[in-house]
Motif scaffolding. Structure first.
Motif, short mmCIF file in Angstrom:
data_model
loop_
_atom_site.label_atom_id
_atom_site.label_comp_id
_atom_site.label_asym_id
_atom_site.label_seq_id
_atom_site.Cartn_x
_atom_site.Cartn_y
_atom_site.Cartn_z
N PRO A 35 0.80 -1.23 0.00
CA PRO A 35 0.00 0.00 0.00
C PRO A 35 0.83 1.28 0.00
O PRO A 35 0.45 2.26 -0.65
CB PRO A 35 -0.84 -0.13 1.27
CG PRO A 35 -1.05 -1.62 1.40
CD PRO A 35 0.27 -2.21 0.99
N ASP A 36 1.97 1.32 0.69
CA ASP A 36 2.79 2.55 0.66
C ASP A 36 3.25 2.83 -0.78
O ASP A 36 3.20 3.96 -1.25
CB ASP A 36 4.00 2.42 1.59
CG ASP A 36 4.85 3.69 1.65
OD1 ASP A 36 4.25 4.80 1.67
OD2 ASP A 36 6.09 3.59 1.69
N ALA A 37 3.68 1.78 -1.47
CA ALA A 37 4.15 1.95 -2.85
C ALA A 37 3.02 2.42 -3.77
O ALA A 37 3.16 3.44 -4.44
CB ALA A 37 4.76 0.64 -3.37
N ILE A 95 9.47 4.74 -7.29
CA ILE A 95 8.85 5.12 -6.02
C ILE A 95 8.92 3.98 -5.00
O ILE A 95 8.65 2.83 -5.33
CB ILE A 95 7.36 5.49 -6.26
CG1 ILE A 95 7.31 6.62 -7.28
CG2 ILE A 95 6.65 5.80 -4.94
CD1 ILE A 95 6.66 7.87 -6.86
N ASP A 96 9.30 4.33 -3.77
CA ASP A 96 9.37 3.38 -2.66
C ASP A 96 10.40 2.28 -2.90
O ASP A 96 10.31 1.20 -2.32
CB ASP A 96 7.97 2.77 -2.37
CG ASP A 96 7.87 2.18 -0.97
OD1 ASP A 96 8.49 2.74 -0.04
OD2 ASP A 96 7.19 1.15 -0.81
N THR A 97 11.36 2.55 -3.76
CA THR A 97 12.47 1.62 -3.95
C THR A 97 13.65 2.39 -4.51
O THR A 97 13.46 3.42 -5.16
CB THR A 97 12.08 0.48 -4.91
OG1 THR A 97 13.22 -0.39 -5.04
CG2 THR A 97 11.72 0.97 -6.29
N ASP A 121 12.23 7.78 -2.21
CA ASP A 121 12.27 6.55 -1.41
C ASP A 121 12.62 6.81 0.05
O ASP A 121 13.19 7.84 0.39
CB ASP A 121 13.31 5.61 -2.03
CG ASP A 121 13.32 4.26 -1.34
OD1 ASP A 121 12.24 3.75 -1.02
OD2 ASP A 121 14.42 3.72 -1.11
N HIS A 122 12.31 5.82 0.88
CA HIS A 122 12.65 5.94 2.31
C HIS A 122 13.40 4.71 2.84
O HIS A 122 13.50 4.51 4.04
CB HIS A 122 11.37 6.15 3.14
CG HIS A 122 10.50 4.93 3.26
ND1 HIS A 122 10.13 4.40 4.47
CD2 HIS A 122 9.93 4.13 2.31
CE1 HIS A 122 9.36 3.33 4.26
NE2 HIS A 122 9.23 3.15 2.96
N HIS A 123 13.91 3.86 1.92
CA HIS A 123 14.69 2.70 2.38
C HIS A 123 16.14 3.10 2.65
O HIS A 123 16.54 4.21 2.36
CB HIS A 123 14.60 1.58 1.34
CG HIS A 123 13.22 1.00 1.25
ND1 HIS A 123 12.30 1.43 0.34
CD2 HIS A 123 12.61 0.06 2.01
CE1 HIS A 123 11.17 0.76 0.51
NE2 HIS A 123 11.32 -0.07 1.52
N GLU A 124 16.89 2.16 3.20
CA GLU A 124 18.31 2.41 3.45
C GLU A 124 18.97 2.82 2.14
O GLU A 124 18.69 2.24 1.10
CB GLU A 124 18.98 1.14 3.99
CG GLU A 124 18.63 0.84 5.44
CD GLU A 124 18.97 1.98 6.38
OE1 GLU A 124 20.12 2.46 6.33
OE2 GLU A 124 18.09 2.42 7.14
N PHE A 174 -0.08 1.81 6.77
CA PHE A 174 0.48 0.49 6.48
C PHE A 174 1.95 0.41 6.87
O PHE A 174 2.37 -0.48 7.60
CB PHE A 174 0.32 0.16 4.99
CG PHE A 174 0.90 -1.18 4.64
CD1 PHE A 174 0.21 -2.33 4.97
CD2 PHE A 174 2.14 -1.29 4.02
CE1 PHE A 174 0.76 -3.59 4.68
CE2 PHE A 174 2.68 -2.53 3.74
CZ PHE A 174 1.99 -3.68 4.06
N ASP A 175 2.75 1.37 6.41
CA ASP A 175 4.20 1.27 6.65
C ASP A 175 4.59 1.55 8.10
O ASP A 175 5.63 1.09 8.56
CB ASP A 175 4.97 2.20 5.71
CG ASP A 175 5.53 1.44 4.51
OD1 ASP A 175 4.95 0.39 4.18
OD2 ASP A 175 6.55 1.87 3.93
N THR A 176 3.76 2.30 8.84
CA THR A 176 4.09 2.54 10.25
C THR A 176 3.46 1.48 11.15
O THR A 176 3.54 1.59 12.36
CB THR A 176 3.55 3.90 10.74
OG1 THR A 176 2.13 3.91 10.61
CG2 THR A 176 4.15 5.06 9.96
MN LIG Z 1 7.46 1.94 1.97
#
Ligand SMILES: [Mn+2]
Length: 350
Positions: A35-37, A95-97, A121-124, A174-176
């Motif tokens: 869902p975040d993506a 997005i999101d990756t 994005d918000h990943h490492e 979803f992501d939190t």
């Molecule tokens: Mn995400």
């Protein structure tokens, strides 16, 4: 400035100039998009359209998760997300990756030119990001990509529609994990999304998956038929169902078991074993359900077993009852072994 933005401050403020140069863009999410993506993808596509009303946007990802599909159906059933990309696009937004690999095999032929690729994005951080995209808006301190998209609206002075507010809040929920992992910034963005018209109850409900009736009955039957084995401090339960054995295991952990082993027998010559343990059980005992239990049971049931430390299974043809008994005995000796090592190291320590 109290806001920490490792990458992309300039791009955030000049986004309009960047995207207005291109009248056709492709917005990509990671494979099995969550869902975040998908919420970020749709919200970004709307933002692009506001910044460049003449522009055309196409969204795609390898596949959309069942839950993400449900969210799209709840808030924007007309949104089209392709599962295949056949042409080249002058500008691509990931997005999101931040990795090519995460796009999945279905997107492996999409051409990415770093000068015309933007990552949000918000990943490492990916150390090789420069080979992928010259434009990066990334912040691994964020709990969701939807928060970053919200700020792009704000920084570009755009109003958020009710639909976009619902999508962004749902992606954040979803992501939190329903705000279990959220900081002050995330909560304040959530409030602003509510002000913009997001309906909290609808967002929460869009993330609920109702199990099929037959699955719920299997879980309830597993509870009715279970056997409880108290081994040292641990509660190990076993049960038999005809199907949905993995779901039954999860249900039994929810009820309070430390380890659940469920044997399914969907037809006369098919036996499926499933097992789950709590994180605490694995951490404190070191027992790996795959290696220590299921791999040994494969032979008993005339098949094969294996899996992960907390979740493992075996598939075969026979001896369901015997295998469940054996599983308990394997756990009993593994728990005794780990207790033994603990005591030995206690003596050594004193
Ligand atoms: Mn995400």
């Amino acid at each position: 400035m109290d806001r920490k933005t490792p990458f992309g401050d300039e791009i955030r403020l000049n986004l309009k100039a960047l995207v207005s140069e291109h009248n056709q863009i492709l917005v990509l999410g990671h494979h099995n998009a969550d869902p975040d993506a998908v919420c970020s993808m749709i919200a970004f596509s709307n933002l692009y359209q506001e910044l460049n009303p003449r522009g055309q946007v196409v969204m795609a990802c390898d596949d959309v998760s069942r839950l993400a599909r449900q969210v799209i159906d709840s808030f924007d059933s007309s949104a089209k997300i392709l599962e295949e990309v056949t042409e080249d696009y002058p500008f691509v937004v990931l997005i999101d990756t931040n990795s090519r690999f995460q796009l999945g095999v279905g997107m492996k032929d999409v051409l990415l030119h770093p000068p015309t690729t933007l990552v949000i994005d918000h990943h490492e951080p990916n150390p090789e990001i420069a080979f992928l995209a010259a434009h990066v808006i990334a912040d691994s301190d964020r709990s969701s990509t939807c928060e970053i998209i919200y700020e792009l609206y704000e920084q570009n002075g755009l109003d958020i529609s009710e639909k976009t507010a619902n999508l962004l809040l749902t992606g954040m929920l979803f992501d939190t994990r329903r705000f279990l992992y959220a900081d002050k910034r995330a909560l304040s963005i959530a409030l602003k999304l509510l002000d913009a018209g997001a309906d909290y109850e609808r967002c929460v409900n869009s993330l609920r998956i109702q199990q099929d009736r037959s699955e719920r009955i299997a879980r309830l039957k597993a509870a009715r038929r279970l056997e409880i084995h108290q081994i040292e401090e641990w509660i190990v339960v076993t049960a038999k169902v005809s199907a949905f054995e993995a779901s039954a295991c999860r249900g039994l952990l929810d009820l309070g078991a430390d380890v659940a082993i469920v044997g399914g027998q969907p037809s006369k010559d098919v036996v499926r074993l499933s097992s789950r343990s709590t994180h605490r059980f694995h951490v404190e005992t070191g027992i790996n359900l795959g290696k220590d239990v299921m791999e040994h049971l494969g032979e008993t049931i005339g098949g094969e077993g294996g899996g992960h430390p907390n979740a493992a299974g075996a598939n075969g043809k026979r001896n369901r009852t015997k295998a469940l008994e054996q599983a308990v005995e394997l756990l009993r000796s593994a728990i005794a072994r780990c207790k033994g090592t603990e005591e030995a190291s206690d003596t050594r320590g004193s």
